[in-house]
Write a protein that holds these residues in place. Sequence first.
Motif, PDB file in Angstrom:
ATOM      1  N   ALA A 299       0.827  -1.209   0.000  1.00  0.00           N
ATOM      2  CA  ALA A 299       0.000   0.000   0.000  1.00  0.00           C
ATOM      3  C   ALA A 299       0.858   1.256   0.000  1.00  0.00           C
ATOM      4  O   ALA A 299       0.406   2.332  -0.353  1.00  0.00           O
ATOM      5  CB  ALA A 299      -0.921   0.009   1.214  1.00  0.00           C
TER       6      ALA A 299
ATOM      7  N   ILE B 136       1.719   7.690   6.376  1.00  0.00           N
ATOM      8  CA  ILE B 136       0.807   6.782   7.085  1.00  0.00           C
ATOM      9  C   ILE B 136      -0.635   7.280   6.956  1.00  0.00           C
ATOM     10  O   ILE B 136      -1.558   6.501   6.736  1.00  0.00           O
ATOM     11  CB  ILE B 136       1.235   6.597   8.546  1.00  0.00           C
ATOM     12  N   ARG B 137      -0.835   8.583   7.058  1.00  0.00           N
ATOM     13  CA  ARG B 137      -2.176   9.148   6.907  1.00  0.00           C
ATOM     14  C   ARG B 137      -2.740   8.828   5.532  1.00  0.00           C
ATOM     15  O   ARG B 137      -3.877   8.384   5.388  1.00  0.00           O
ATOM     16  CB  ARG B 137      -2.143  10.667   7.128  1.00  0.00           C
TER      17      ARG B 137
ATOM     18  N   ILE C 171      -1.858   6.414   3.472  1.00  0.00           N
ATOM     19  CA  ILE C 171      -2.083   4.969   3.343  1.00  0.00           C
ATOM     20  C   ILE C 171      -3.355   4.557   4.081  1.00  0.00           C
ATOM     21  O   ILE C 171      -4.164   3.776   3.567  1.00  0.00           O
ATOM     22  CB  ILE C 171      -0.848   4.181   3.836  1.00  0.00           C
ATOM     23  N   LEU C 172      -3.566   5.105   5.272  1.00  0.00           N
ATOM     24  CA  LEU C 172      -4.771   4.775   6.038  1.00  0.00           C
ATOM     25  C   LEU C 172      -6.044   5.265   5.355  1.00  0.00           C
ATOM     26  O   LEU C 172      -7.128   4.721   5.577  1.00  0.00           O
ATOM     27  CB  LEU C 172      -4.686   5.334   7.458  1.00  0.00           C
ATOM     28  N   GLU C 173      -5.920   6.282   4.519  1.00  0.00           N
ATOM     29  CA  GLU C 173      -7.062   6.775   3.751  1.00  0.00           C
ATOM     30  C   GLU C 173      -7.312   5.938   2.499  1.00  0.00           C
ATOM     31  O   GLU C 173      -8.191   6.240   1.707  1.00  0.00           O
ATOM     32  CB  GLU C 173      -6.845   8.242   3.362  1.00  0.00           C
ATOM     33  N   GLY C 174      -6.513   4.880   2.327  1.00  0.00           N
ATOM     34  CA  GLY C 174      -6.718   3.967   1.204  1.00  0.00           C
ATOM     35  C   GLY C 174      -5.951   4.313  -0.049  1.00  0.00           C
ATOM     36  O   GLY C 174      -6.167   3.690  -1.089  1.00  0.00           O
TER      37      GLY C 174
ATOM     38  N   THR D  59      -2.126   5.167  -2.083  1.00  0.00           N
ATOM     39  CA  THR D  59      -0.756   4.662  -2.112  1.00  0.00           C
ATOM     40  C   THR D  59       0.204   5.818  -1.900  1.00  0.00           C
ATOM     41  O   THR D  59       0.011   6.903  -2.433  1.00  0.00           O
ATOM     42  CB  THR D  59      -0.465   3.990  -3.467  1.00  0.00           C
TER      43      THR D  59
END
Length: 124
Positions: free
Chosen positions: A19, A35-36, A38-41, A43
Motif C-alpha cells: 500500500a 501513514i495518513r 495509506i490509512l485513507e486507502g 498509495t
Amino acid sequence: VSASEEAPTIRRALALGAAGFIPKSAALPTMVEAIRVILEGETWAPEVEAAGEEEVDLQARIASLTPSQLRILEGLKVGRLNKQIAFDLGVTEATIKAHLTSVFRKLGVQNRTQAVILAQSLEL
C-alpha cells in the motif's frame, strides 16, 4: 518501512501489492503524512525514476501469481524439492506440480531453473 531506498526495490514492493513504501530515513512529518495517506486507502511512496518496460512486464508477471504460487516459487528459490514444498504447505506433491505448471506459464519460463533465476533477479 524499509532501510532500502533503491528505486527498483520501491517499484517491486508497490508492484507486488504494498500500500505504500516509507524509507526509514524519512523525516517524522513525512512518515506521519505517508501513514495518513495509506490509512485513507491511497498509495504513498517517495518519488522514483520510472521503471523500464522489461522491468514493468516482469513485475506484472510476478504480481499475477497467487499467494500459494509465490510460496512455491520461494520454495524453489531456496532449493526445496516438490515433496518438501508440499509438506511445508500441507498439500500433495501433485498439487505442487499443478501449481508449478501455472507458475511457469505465468512467468514465461520452461523449467524450475529459469523460474529461480527470474525470482533471484527480482530479489524475491
